[in-house]
Design a protein around this motif. Structure first.
Motif, PDB file in Angstrom:
ATOM      1  N   ARG A   1      32.522  28.469  27.103  1.00  0.00           N
ATOM      2  CA  ARG A   1      32.260  29.867  27.833  1.00  0.00           C
ATOM      3  C   ARG A   1      31.190  29.512  28.862  1.00  0.00           C
ATOM      4  NH1 ARG A   1      36.381  30.696  26.002  1.00  0.00           N
ATOM      5  NH2 ARG A   1      37.342  32.663  25.692  1.00  0.00           N
TER       6      ARG A   1
ATOM      7  N   TRP B   1      36.364  39.125  27.864  1.00  0.00           N
ATOM      8  CA  TRP B   1      36.896  40.194  29.184  1.00  0.00           C
ATOM      9  C   TRP B   1      36.938  41.624  28.754  1.00  0.00           C
ATOM     10  CZ3 TRP B   1      38.302  39.289  34.035  1.00  0.00           C
ATOM     11  CH2 TRP B   1      39.297  40.371  34.688  1.00  0.00           C
TER      12      TRP B   1
ATOM     13  N   ASP C   1      40.421  35.237  26.246  1.00  0.00           N
ATOM     14  CA  ASP C   1      39.245  35.516  26.741  1.00  0.00           C
ATOM     15  C   ASP C   1      38.284  36.683  26.010  1.00  0.00           C
ATOM     16  OD1 ASP C   1      36.898  35.876  28.293  1.00  0.00           O
ATOM     17  OD2 ASP C   1      38.110  36.331  30.252  1.00  0.00           O
TER      18      ASP C   1
ATOM     19  N   ASN D   1      43.787  29.480  32.590  1.00  0.00           N
ATOM     20  CA  ASN D   1      42.668  30.222  33.170  1.00  0.00           C
ATOM     21  C   ASN D   1      41.305  29.988  33.136  1.00  0.00           C
ATOM     22  OD1 ASN D   1      44.565  32.707  33.347  1.00  0.00           O
ATOM     23  ND2 ASN D   1      45.154  31.873  31.256  1.00  0.00           N
TER      24      ASN D   1
ATOM     25  N   ASP E   1      40.387  27.000  27.704  1.00  0.00           N
ATOM     26  CA  ASP E   1      41.069  28.033  28.176  1.00  0.00           C
ATOM     27  C   ASP E   1      40.145  29.280  28.556  1.00  0.00           C
ATOM     28  OD1 ASP E   1      43.278  26.370  27.672  1.00  0.00           O
ATOM     29  OD2 ASP E   1      43.889  27.796  26.060  1.00  0.00           O
ATOM     30  N   PHE E   2      40.208  29.803  29.546  1.00  0.00           N
ATOM     31  CA  PHE E   2      39.050  30.970  29.915  1.00  0.00           C
ATOM     32  C   PHE E   2      37.772  30.259  30.167  1.00  0.00           C
ATOM     33  CE2 PHE E   2      42.654  32.996  27.908  1.00  0.00           C
ATOM     34  CZ  PHE E   2      43.241  33.716  28.589  1.00  0.00           C
TER      35      PHE E   2
ATOM     36  N   HIS F   1      36.661  31.904  33.284  1.00  0.00           N
ATOM     37  CA  HIS F   1      37.552  32.989  33.595  1.00  0.00           C
ATOM     38  C   HIS F   1      36.680  34.112  34.576  1.00  0.00           C
ATOM     39  CE1 HIS F   1      40.568  36.114  32.813  1.00  0.00           C
ATOM     40  NE2 HIS F   1      40.786  35.813  34.113  1.00  0.00           N
TER      41      HIS F   1
END
Length: 384
Positions: free
Chosen positions: A92, A58, A55, A135, A112-113, A116
């Motif tokens: 994303r 993040w 991520d 995630n 993935d992510f 998130h």
């Protein structure tokens, strides 16, 4: 304080090709750990970018839009959402966008992510999606989700720590990853008959599982798959009996701990396991795999059993007496046998002995290994 956070095309003459978590984000030399303090709502990515690792954005939760600077060979943007170049992967979703989102039907993988920690409260997953990454929605605000039959696998922690109260599954799903739906607010659960693997702690930390039936297709059951928020808590399944299907061949440590079932039932064609009342046994009935957590009162280990597995009575808080025959020759300490450590840090045997006092009496022959273990663990022993 700028509205835009613009990633450079190069650093020291070297093209920027990846953004990774646990690193530095270069937007006016902002350290990674300070990104969450940034007021930037628009992320502008360089045309040189090829990969986002983990991520990479993040802990910023103020992103409302992604943009690309120039033509990029690996990514595309549609309505401020970042996708792979061909639109097949949702890469994303802007974390600060609340409300509902309908994922485009071009997407076959939620990366993935991808969402998130987002403010999403509702998502529509199209039937084109086959994979949901690790995630992918963890930490989002989702209250319910429907998984279409096209989805084959759900990655580790994919929906961990959302606000899920309801999940609708459809036949087609084969694998549910570690922690995939952990720490939500689920009270009812119906799994499709296509599921073959349930990972460690996949549904741990929820509130109940009324309607739960293990799929006939299930082959692997992870540890603490349905672990409760409290070690001694029992979670309803809506039935006193838990049935294991014909294909289940591997069960990890304390897989059924905290489920309020009083007995097991095993399909007669299963080659790996057998059941006798509250006990789940190896097929040849030489090993006790688990005692049903909802069992109460006295439990008698059948003659011929040679081993009680580590943690096999973990979570069986209603058991008051255990009768152990002389045939048992392999037995862990009783702290290890009864202790349900899902919500505790790993601790030494001495600390566990001090913290946990069991209201259990062990009945056995005076010269048996059970008598020796009982005295060593401080568990009350009665000569049988």
């Amino acid at each position: 304080e700028a509205e835009e956070l613009r990633f450079p095309q190069t650093i020291g003459g070297v093209p920027v090709t990846a953004i990774a978590a646990n690193n530095y984000v270069y937007g006016g030399d902002i350290p990674y750990e300070d990104l969450g303090k940034s007021s930037a709502s628009i992320i502008v990515l360089p045309s040189s970018l090829r990969e986002i690792i983990g991520d990479g954005f993040w802990p910023s939760r103020k992103i409302s839009e992604f943009k690309l600077e120039g033509e990029n060979d690996f990514f595309s943007v549609k309505d401020g959402v970042l996708f792979s170049k061909d639109g097949s992967v949702l890469v994303r979703y802007p974390s600060a966008r609340p409300g509902a989102y309908a994922i485009p039907p071009t997407v076959d993988c939620i990366g993935d992510f991808a969402c998130h920690g987002s403010a999403l409260t509702s998502v529509e997953i199209p039937r084109s999606v086959a994979h949901i990454g690790a995630n992918a929605f963890a930490g989002s605000k989702l209250g319910e989700v429907e998984i279409p039959g096209s989805v084959e696998d759900i990655g580790d922690s994919a929906f961990e720590r959302c606000s899920l109260k309801k999940i609708v599954f459809h036949d087609g799903l084969e694998s549910i990853g570690t922690d995939a739906f952990a720490w939500n607010e689920i009270r009812e659960l119906s799994l499709p008959d296509s599921v073959e693997r349930i990972g460690d702690r996949a549904f741990s930390g929820n509130e109940g599982f009324d309607g739960l039936a293990l799929p006939e297709s299930l082959r692997f059951m992870g540890s603490y798959a349905f672990g409760a928020r409290k070690n001694d808590e029992l979670l309803s399944t809506g039935s006193d009996v838990l049935r294991l299907g014909p294909l289940l061949g591997r069960i990890e440590l304390r897989a059924f701990s905290n489920l309020d079932v009083k007995s097991f039932e095993v399909d007669e064609s299963n080659e790996y396991f057998a059941a006798e009342g509250p006990l789940l046994l190896s097929n040849d009935k030489s090993i006790v795999i688990a005692c049903a957590s909802g069992a109460k009162g006295a439990v008698r280990i059948p003659d011929g059993v040679a081993e009680l597995e580590y943690g096999s009575f973990g979570g069986a808080v209603g058991v008051t007496d255990v009768y152990i025959p002389d045939s048992v020759i392999e037995l862990p300490s009783f702290n290890s046998l009864f202790y349900n450590e899902f919500n505790d840090d790993y601790e030494s045997e001495e600390v566990i002995t001090q913290k946990y006092k069991y209201n259990v009496k062990i009945h056995s022959n005076a010269t048996s290994i059970a008598a020796v273990r009982a005295r060593a663990s401080g568990v009350e022993w009665v000569e049988e």
